[in-house]
Scaffold this motif. Structure first.
Motif: not given
Length: 127
Positions: A23-29
């Motif tokens: 998720a961090a790599e995809l810009g979310t959390s």
């Protein structure tokens, strides 16, 4: 059309370690969290992923033929997502590379064996 996908886990803490990194790599959390369930994404954003211990109390199992596809912004992100998955307890199901003329993808499984891929689809050749 798809709001979110839920996958089963037998070890929520281990699965959270894997999906927090993806998720961090995809810009979310994380957007929701309970003792037996965690969801990643953004309300009103693109489709999210949820991980849960099965409600019926039985062991989680992998769906044969089921795969969750994560859309990447570019080839480098496909490559990074694959590397992140492997570094966080996942296993390789197909290294990053072109599949046909307009599809670039990498395939992997999470620590529970659920199959995912990271992909980029373009209108031009991606090789």
């Amino acid at each position: 059309m798809i709001g979110y996908v839920t996958l089963g886990t037998n070890d929520l803490e281990r699965a959270a370690f894997f999906y927090d990194a993806i998720a961090a790599e995809l810009g979310t959390s994380r957007m929701m969290e309970w003792p037996t369930y965690i969801a990643w994404g953004a309300p009103g954003g693109s489709a999210g992923i949820g991980l849960t211990k099965p409600f019926d109390g039985q062991a989680a199992s992998v769906g044969n033929g089921v795969m969750v596809a994560l859309e990447a912004k570019d080839r480098d992100q496909v490559d990074r997502l694959h590397a992140i998955a492997l570094a966080h307890g996942g296993s390789c199901e197909g290294p990053p590379g072109p599949r046909g003329d307009t599809f670039y993808a990498a395939y992997f499984r999470d620590p529970d064996g659920n199959k995912l891929n990271a992909f980029l689809m373009t209108g031009a050749t991606v090789a």
